[in-house]
Design an enzyme around this catalytic site. Structure first.
Site, PDB file in Angstrom:
ATOM      1  N   LYS A 187       0.759  -1.131  -0.003  1.00 53.81           N
ATOM      2  CA  LYS A 187       0.041  -0.111   0.051  1.00 53.81           C
ATOM      3  C   LYS A 187       0.881   1.258  -0.049  1.00 53.81           C
ATOM      4  O   LYS A 187       1.839   1.214   0.790  1.00 53.81           O
ATOM      5  CB  LYS A 187      -1.011  -0.033   1.308  1.00 53.81           C
ATOM      6  N   THR A 215       5.027   5.784   4.621  1.00 47.68           N
ATOM      7  CA  THR A 215       3.828   5.227   4.881  1.00 47.68           C
ATOM      8  C   THR A 215       3.511   4.141   3.940  1.00 47.68           C
ATOM      9  O   THR A 215       2.201   3.648   3.956  1.00 47.68           O
ATOM     10  CB  THR A 215       2.793   6.648   4.649  1.00 47.68           C
ATOM     11  N   GLU A 265      -0.222   9.308  -5.812  1.00 46.10           N
ATOM     12  CA  GLU A 265      -1.611  10.341  -5.904  1.00 46.10           C
ATOM     13  C   GLU A 265      -1.594  10.818  -7.335  1.00 46.10           C
ATOM     14  O   GLU A 265      -0.656  11.560  -7.524  1.00 46.10           O
ATOM     15  CB  GLU A 265      -1.129  11.054  -4.661  1.00 46.10           C
ATOM     16  N   ASN A 281      -3.440  16.896  -2.099  1.00 43.18           N
ATOM     17  CA  ASN A 281      -2.700  17.123  -0.945  1.00 43.18           C
ATOM     18  C   ASN A 281      -2.809  18.610  -0.535  1.00 43.18           C
ATOM     19  O   ASN A 281      -2.390  18.926   0.607  1.00 43.18           O
ATOM     20  CB  ASN A 281      -1.030  16.800  -1.287  1.00 43.18           C
ATOM     21  N   THR A 323     -10.354  19.708   5.830  1.00 39.26           N
ATOM     22  CA  THR A 323     -11.112  20.792   6.005  1.00 39.26           C
ATOM     23  C   THR A 323     -10.743  21.771   7.002  1.00 39.26           C
ATOM     24  O   THR A 323      -9.919  21.782   7.988  1.00 39.26           O
ATOM     25  CB  THR A 323     -12.639  20.311   6.556  1.00 39.26           C
TER      26      THR A 323
END
Lengths: 232, 232
Positions: A11, A22, A101, A227, A232
């Site tokens: 992943k 990550t 991404e 990114n 929010t």
């Protein structure tokens, strides 16, 4: 591998230029192998695979690659197992780069004819990490000058640029560009090639015998959106 | 400067992480200065200014900074002139970063309390060049973990992260974040601050006495569009 099975999952999406920091990758096998030997095999396999990819130059604090072996299939031939391990790790690493991404393309890049392995790897990373190279591949722009720039900005390994050539695709495509060979039809055909979702590029430096291969992805508006606005 | 005038113009947009390689900058003065002394002053001024900016990490093959002196104003105090030259070069360098391709913000970044000047500069460049830092500033996302990541990925200069703090704005804003001080209200106020078109950020490493300042810009969809689609 000699009766044993090797499986893996991985992943990753951004903050990806692993230096085993990550990204998560787990490999499983039923081969019987001593843990220290397996650890050394994994280290070598990771160097050739996960540590050769970059989505965005950023290195996560928590990349993880683990291999688990339960021994149920009994002993295996170490060299054959290590080859299978390296192939599995390379496949997973490429899939992470393809899935970067915002990415629309996997970039498979090989730098050849470098004066040293270190020069080959530094230059390959410089090219695959260059925002100008990544955006031009996204736009299918045959802007080979950006590749030359990315070679030239590696000040630690100066390369004379007169022998440099860039090869897009394989033998079937036969798309080789250099200062001597540039013409409008060739540029148009390279642009067509760059529209594929997986592009193979070989940069030949004409300065030695060493080669390194790395994998990356294009830079798109999607990367910026994911990114800049994810919270929010 | 002591009766003499110094003027300058500069141009740059992308392929900007100068190491005196598409950036153009011309400085003009009527001061009378010997050419070798002026050359040395310019070299020092460029090190502190143009070589401290980055739009996209890509280094052009043709950055140019020139200073022309016609001597009409007569001799000047060398140290005062060099200070004026450094200030002019720094102003022009900041304007190039502010005007980066697709940029909406100037990022003024200082890394302090570093163990060496080299560590301060390498870490400052790592932060200002990080796509994840640049997109978070674009999105006004108070994602200070990305700063910590960009410090941590400079493997040549390992920094213990427990003493690290990040300061947004000046004394008036009083926005200091660290692992000990994080809270929702502070994050909200940092996000408000990051909506400005010029952001000042100071990263204190707690590991020494050296400081370096660099300038950069945010990474936006505009950068991708300008560089993926500019040709036909």
């Amino acid at each position: 591998v000699g009766g044993a099975t090797l499986s893996g999952v991985a992943k990753g999406a951004g903050m990806i230029e692993p230096n085993m920091a990550t990204m998560l990758s787990y490999l499983f096998t039923d081969a019987a192998l001593p843990a220290p030997a397996l650890q050394e095999m994994l280290r070598r396999a990771v160097t050739q695979s996960f540590n050769r990819i970059s989505v965005d130059t950023d290195t996560s604090t928590s990349d993880t690659v683990v291999v688990l072996a339960n021994g149920h299939a009994g002993p295996v031939h170490a060299a054959a197992f290590e080859q299978a391990l390296t192939e599995a790790a390379t496949y997973l690493a490429q899939e992470i780069a393809r899935d970067g991404e915002g990415a629309t393309k996997l970039i498979d890049l090989e730098v050849r004819e470098a004066p040293s392995p270190e020069a080959a790897l530094r230059i390959a990373k410089s090219i695959v990490n260059s925002p100008l190279v990544k955006t031009s591949i996204y736009g299918a722009d045959p802007n080979w000058g950006r590749f030359v720039m990315a070679v030239g900005k590696v000040f630690e390994h100066p390369i004379p640029l007169d022998r440099l050539s860039i090869h897009f695709g394989g033998a079937a495509e036969n798309l080789t560009i250099s200062a001597a060979s540039q013409n409008a039809d060739l540029l148009r055909r390279i642009s067509e090639y760059l529209k594929r979702d997986e592009v193979h590029i070989q940069v030949r430096l004409g300065s030695g015998l060493h080669a390194e291969r790395v994998w990356g992805c294009d830079l798109t508006e999607g990367y910026v959106k994911e990114n800049a606005y994810y919270t929010t």
